[in-house]
Design a protein around this motif. Structure first.
Motif, PDB file in Angstrom:
ATOM      1  N   LEU A 113       0.850  -1.195   0.000  1.00  0.00           N
ATOM      2  CA  LEU A 113       0.000   0.000   0.000  1.00  0.00           C
ATOM      3  C   LEU A 113       0.883   1.241   0.000  1.00  0.00           C
ATOM      4  O   LEU A 113       1.896   1.293   0.707  1.00  0.00           O
ATOM      5  N   ALA A 114       0.520   2.223  -0.763  1.00  0.00           N
ATOM      6  CA  ALA A 114       1.293   3.468  -0.836  1.00  0.00           C
ATOM      7  C   ALA A 114       1.307   4.183   0.508  1.00  0.00           C
ATOM      8  O   ALA A 114       2.276   4.850   0.855  1.00  0.00           O
ATOM      9  N   THR A 115       0.244   4.015   1.285  1.00  0.00           N
ATOM     10  CA  THR A 115       0.114   4.712   2.563  1.00  0.00           C
ATOM     11  C   THR A 115       0.820   3.985   3.706  1.00  0.00           C
ATOM     12  O   THR A 115       1.098   4.580   4.740  1.00  0.00           O
ATOM     13  N   ASP A 116       1.095   2.673   3.528  1.00  0.00           N
ATOM     14  CA  ASP A 116       1.749   1.885   4.575  1.00  0.00           C
ATOM     15  C   ASP A 116       2.492   0.738   3.901  1.00  0.00           C
ATOM     16  O   ASP A 116       1.891  -0.283   3.559  1.00  0.00           O
ATOM     17  N   LEU A 117       3.775   0.900   3.715  1.00  0.00           N
ATOM     18  CA  LEU A 117       4.554  -0.087   2.975  1.00  0.00           C
ATOM     19  C   LEU A 117       4.653  -1.439   3.685  1.00  0.00           C
ATOM     20  O   LEU A 117       5.063  -2.422   3.095  1.00  0.00           O
ATOM     21  N   ARG A 118       4.244  -1.498   4.971  1.00  0.00           N
ATOM     22  CA  ARG A 118       4.256  -2.774   5.698  1.00  0.00           C
ATOM     23  C   ARG A 118       3.012  -3.606   5.394  1.00  0.00           C
ATOM     24  O   ARG A 118       2.972  -4.791   5.681  1.00  0.00           O
ATOM     25  N   THR A 119       2.007  -2.991   4.835  1.00  0.00           N
ATOM     26  CA  THR A 119       0.745  -3.669   4.550  1.00  0.00           C
ATOM     27  C   THR A 119       0.631  -3.916   3.054  1.00  0.00           C
ATOM     28  O   THR A 119       0.953  -3.043   2.249  1.00  0.00           O
ATOM     29  N   VAL A 120       0.163  -5.105   2.696  1.00  0.00           N
ATOM     30  CA  VAL A 120      -0.003  -5.429   1.280  1.00  0.00           C
ATOM     31  C   VAL A 120      -1.479  -5.542   0.931  1.00  0.00           C
ATOM     32  O   VAL A 120      -2.317  -5.828   1.783  1.00  0.00           O
ATOM     33  N   LYS A 121      -1.742  -5.298  -0.319  1.00  0.00           N
ATOM     34  CA  LYS A 121      -3.085  -5.487  -0.865  1.00  0.00           C
ATOM     35  C   LYS A 121      -3.025  -6.692  -1.785  1.00  0.00           C
ATOM     36  O   LYS A 121      -2.109  -6.820  -2.601  1.00  0.00           O
ATOM     37  N   LEU A 122      -3.981  -7.582  -1.623  1.00  0.00           N
ATOM     38  CA  LEU A 122      -4.073  -8.768  -2.463  1.00  0.00           C
ATOM     39  C   LEU A 122      -5.038  -8.480  -3.598  1.00  0.00           C
ATOM     40  O   LEU A 122      -6.154  -8.006  -3.360  1.00  0.00           O
ATOM     41  N   THR A 123      -4.599  -8.724  -4.807  1.00  0.00           N
ATOM     42  CA  THR A 123      -5.475  -8.559  -5.969  1.00  0.00           C
ATOM     43  C   THR A 123      -5.458  -9.832  -6.798  1.00  0.00           C
ATOM     44  O   THR A 123      -4.485 -10.592  -6.779  1.00  0.00           O
ATOM     45  N   ALA A 124      -6.538 -10.047  -7.509  1.00  0.00           N
ATOM     46  CA  ALA A 124      -6.654 -11.229  -8.358  1.00  0.00           C
ATOM     47  C   ALA A 124      -5.999 -10.970  -9.703  1.00  0.00           C
ATOM     48  O   ALA A 124      -6.188  -9.903 -10.295  1.00  0.00           O
ATOM     49  N   SER A 125      -5.252 -11.940 -10.179  1.00  0.00           N
ATOM     50  CA  SER A 125      -4.612 -11.831 -11.482  1.00  0.00           C
ATOM     51  C   SER A 125      -5.647 -12.027 -12.590  1.00  0.00           C
ATOM     52  O   SER A 125      -6.770 -12.480 -12.337  1.00  0.00           O
ATOM     53  N   THR A 126      -5.254 -11.711 -13.790  1.00  0.00           N
ATOM     54  CA  THR A 126      -6.124 -11.960 -14.949  1.00  0.00           C
ATOM     55  C   THR A 126      -6.447 -13.447 -15.036  1.00  0.00           C
ATOM     56  O   THR A 126      -7.588 -13.824 -15.318  1.00  0.00           O
TER      57      THR A 126
END
Length: 148
Positions: free
Chosen positions: A88-101
């Motif tokens: 996350l741009a706001t907290d580099l320790r936290t990740v966002k999970l997104t689904a691939s194509t």
């Protein structure tokens, strides 16, 4: 002692959910040679895809499981190239999970072949049963909302 009394609706419905889901998934996998992903991975993948992305903490809270459980599921999904992690741009320790194509394509395929399997099986139901099934959809949607 076994009773021959008819089960109450909630108990009967609860007992049918798992076998119904497994039967649909089995037909879908057979029809399209889909990967045999565990239900937990499919549920997490669907949450990630439908939400546009979640943090592991959000996923753990949503499913009411330990963060380590989500981490294990994500590890498998990343290995299969179905989930991507970005800081996350706001907290580099936290990740966002997104689904691939690939994940979106897989979920769409599951949905298509599952719907086809249900449609084919429902042809074996009487016209009255087919109508009852159709009328049950809004009720099932409302029940899902109440449970969530």
């Amino acid at each position: 002692m076994l009773h021959n009394r008819r089960m109450d609706t909630a108990t009967e419905f609860s007992r049918l959910l798992g076998p119904l889901r497994r039967a649909v998934m089995k037909k879908a996998r057979e029809a399209a040679s889909l990967p045999d992903l565990p239900d937990a991975q499919i549920s997490l993948l669907r949450l990630i895809a439908e939400s546009g992305g979640v943090t592991p903490g959000e996923a753990a809270a949503r499913f009411r499981v330990a963060p380590s459980t989500i981490s294990n599921l994500v590890r498998s999904l990343r290995k299969a190239e179905l989930v991507e992690r970005t800081a996350l741009a706001t907290d580099l320790r936290t990740v966002k999970l997104t689904a691939s194509t690939k994940a979106h394509d897989l979920l769409n395929c599951y949905d298509r072949v599952s719907a086809a399997a249900i449609k084919q099986a429902s042809k074996q139901l009487s016209a009255t049963q087919q109508s009852e099934l159709q009328r049950a959809i809004p009720v099932l949607r409302a029940l899902l909302g109440a449970l969530e």
